[in-house]
Scaffold this motif. Structure first.
Motif, mmCIF file in Angstrom:
data_model
loop_
_atom_site.group_PDB
_atom_site.id
_atom_site.type_symbol
_atom_site.label_atom_id
_atom_site.label_comp_id
_atom_site.label_asym_id
_atom_site.label_seq_id
_atom_site.Cartn_x
_atom_site.Cartn_y
_atom_site.Cartn_z
ATOM 1 N N LEU A 193 0.870 -1.155 0.000
ATOM 2 C CA LEU A 193 0.000 0.000 0.000
ATOM 3 C C LEU A 193 0.920 1.221 0.000
ATOM 4 O O LEU A 193 1.924 1.242 0.723
ATOM 5 N N ALA A 195 1.382 5.279 0.741
ATOM 6 C CA ALA A 195 0.780 6.460 1.369
ATOM 7 C C ALA A 195 1.217 7.693 0.588
ATOM 8 O O ALA A 195 2.400 7.857 0.281
ATOM 9 N N TYR A 219 -4.223 6.786 0.224
ATOM 10 C CA TYR A 219 -3.480 5.552 -0.049
ATOM 11 C C TYR A 219 -3.779 5.028 -1.451
ATOM 12 O O TYR A 219 -4.906 5.148 -1.934
ATOM 13 N N SER A 311 1.882 3.906 8.312
ATOM 14 C CA SER A 311 2.473 4.926 7.436
ATOM 15 C C SER A 311 2.802 6.184 8.217
ATOM 16 O O SER A 311 3.779 6.877 7.915
ATOM 17 N N SER A 333 4.493 0.883 1.827
ATOM 18 C CA SER A 333 4.380 0.266 3.158
ATOM 19 C C SER A 333 5.434 -0.793 3.393
ATOM 20 O O SER A 333 5.765 -1.118 4.525
#
Lengths: 401, 401
Positions: A193, A195, A219, A311, A333
């Protein structure tokens, strides 16, 4: 929270990734017109540049730009105000005429100009599993791993939007009689993921975890393509370099923090206390199911809540030396892997370093072959609605020797 | 090549760093006016924005911008044409009125918007000496070091222009009973040359060493400030991160490849053959004396010709995976150290990891203390003239706990 009903009927289906509760931002174009900002609703895109031109929403003209950076730079108060206004405009029963475009007619572009890109390493399962393969079980988890979110600077210029083909890289790998120059033989994905940082920080200053959280706009899904054989030969002592520069694919839709708020949860159990600058006042992860496919077959499924660092903690650590952050910075991530083999977010882990092939549509795979398509997916399941991220796909082109 | 005589008398002194042979580019402002591009000549700056406004030179209006990126993007043919025109305008006997500004009245700014920043590790003496201190003599030189220019992505947002104060960072370091959060205790400099990339390359494509050389616009002095205690705790396995993000200082003047051409030379003796993609058709280093001062005292002196890889080889390697390069990318050479202690480009090496203090103006030093000022210098010595780089200085402010 329940489903917020929208005037766009397709947004009210319980399996729709883009209900009124979501409202993710992206950049799109239709039939050759200039790319501009939009928001996804059901199977439509609301043209935010047109909305601004008609006086339906106010973002200082930033929605006409081909990236969300200038909108993000307006600050959190404006993010909130615009979200409230869009929720109003798109609600069931709202009447103003809206410039809606069918998603199927639109081409998606990178949603942000990526200022700088940093990739972290925050899943304990992934860090341990990969550590075993690269360094053996006794040195698997680096000693500082439970004390700080380890990360490295990646290459922003190689970040591309979902659907962009990825070229298999050439590179130096370890050979019997010295290094060889070959097409990558161990091409891998990393399920992550990303951020998106929506605010600047000052050089020489640090931001707290709370301040960091307030700086995160939203995200995206992120696939950090990795050339494992190139990585093994190059990465000591200065870290991965060309093995991670062949391409990083992100999804076209930025899901905002606001949309994910109902899914906030704690992460993995902490193995030792953190230093105060990494303390979180409230849990910083989300109950978010993620997974990946190869040529359409689901290969791995896991949850973002397995992560050891949020994050916000990663961003706070990123400023610990006084390093300035900027609007448009992207923080990966780290690969998201659960403990089981079918929860792995990378083939390196899933195949035990290539020793235990997996079966994809009847064919064996250890690493990614030319023509293979990898897709990532994610969704948070609410009561009668879900928050989706849209696709994050890439197909591999053969190397150019 | 002999001194080219200039109408600006101060440029004709044999010890002047900025004779007509040099013509380095920078960005300056005077008394609150907007920053614009200029070129150094003797103790003056030629205001290139004004020159363009008066029709004396043609760069598509790019010289009015506060960074050289747009000018660089015009391409090498234009770089050459503008250099030829400036040489004509500034020659002894030339008559057009010129907008010259005293250097002492000007404030200097970052000469480029740094797109991305990569730091390499290309001096064998430095790599070996530091390797001994971090990993012991048996693992000092990484096995791939003689086969590829090792590098890592740094943080572009923390690059500042000469004269900017640098804040001592806080950070995690290894302690007796677990990690501690302290002001950096082993703050160091790194004497480097930075190559400024002036052209884009395409994603998925590689550039040859020759093409890479043609993409390099010029060179700046570069000090990659390093927090050695933070580095030692954080850097395995993903490389240095916060230890190198406190600041990187570059000189205000970009010395062009054209100015350095007469000083082209070979680098360190090659220990084994390189793979073909790293072959150079002609030597890629320069006979360029460099050194550094602490609080005005000269501490180390070396030469750029000790390096094992040229910037062109580094840039070619940087694209080996298909990683796209962009105008404004900055490539640090890596610390430049000769074999002797007084040729070291970092205190870590010069003091044997802090064990053997050096004396600075009568006071002992192992690492950098608050208030210390570090300066870098470089010059290529021609027949009756020299090519200088101007100052690259930074003073250390105390940490903010």
């Amino acid at each position: 929270m329940a489903l917020l009903r929208s005037r766009v009927e397709s947004a009210n289906r319980p399996d729709c990734p883009f209900p009124l509760n979501n409202l993710p931002y992206g950049v799109f174009s239709v039939s050759g017109a200039a790319p501009r900002c939009g928001v996804a609703i059901g199977d439509m895109i609301l043209d935010l540049a047109e909305c601004e031109a008609c006086g339906l929403v106010d973002a200082d003209g930033t929605f006409a730009q081909p990236a969300l950076n200038s909108f993000m730079a307006l600050g959190r108060a404006r993010w909130d105000a615009v979200r409230a206004r869009l929720t109003e405009l798109l609600a069931e029963g709202a009447t103003p005429d809206l410039p809606l475009v069918a998603m199927s007619d639109a081409q998606m572009h990178l949603p942000i100009r990526v200022t700088e890109y940093t990739d972290f390493y925050a899943s304990k399962n992934h860090a341990f599993n990969v550590g075993v393969l690269f360094r053996g079980p006794e040195n698997a988890l680096p000693p500082q791993w439970t004390h700080m979110p380890i990360g490295y600077n990646g290459r922003a210029s190689s970040v591309v939007v979902s659907g962009t083909p990825i070229r298999r890289p050439m590179g130096q790998v370890r050979g019997e009689a010295g290094p060889e120059w070959v097409p990558c033989r161990r091409l891998d994905l990393e399920l992550e993921l990303g951020a998106v940082v929506g605010a600047d920080s000052e050089m020489g200053s640090r931001v707290s975890v709370e301040q960091a959280e307030a700086m995160i706009f939203g995200y995206v899904l992120l696939n950090d393509w990795s050339a494992r054989d190139i990585q093994a030969w190059e990465y000591q002592p200065l870290g991965p370099f060309q093995s991670k520069a062949l391409g990083t694919t992100i999804g076209a839709w930025i899901v905002t923090q606001a949309a994910l708020e109902p899914f906030r949860c704690a992460g993995a159990e902490r193995l030792n206390p953190l230093l105060p600058y990494l303390h979180e006042r409230r849990p910083g992860l989300y109950d978010l199911e993620l997974g990946w496919t190869m040529n359409g077959q689901v290969m791995g499924r896991t949850n973002y809540n397995v992560m050891y660092y949020s994050s916000a903690q990663q961003l706070a650590h990123h400023t610990s030396s006084g390093c300035p952050m900027r609007v448009g910075d992207l923080l990966g991530s780290g690969t998201i892997s659960g403990p089981g083999r079918d929860q792995a977010g990378a083939l390196l882990e899933m195949t035990g370093g290539g020793k235990a092939p997996v079966t994809v549509n009847g064919a064996p795979r250890t690493f990614i072959e030319d023509g293979d398509e990898i897709g990532l997916f994610a969704q948070a399941q609410g009561a009668g609605y879900r928050i989706g991220f849209g696709p994050c796909t890439g197909r591999i082109l053969p190397a150019q020797p």
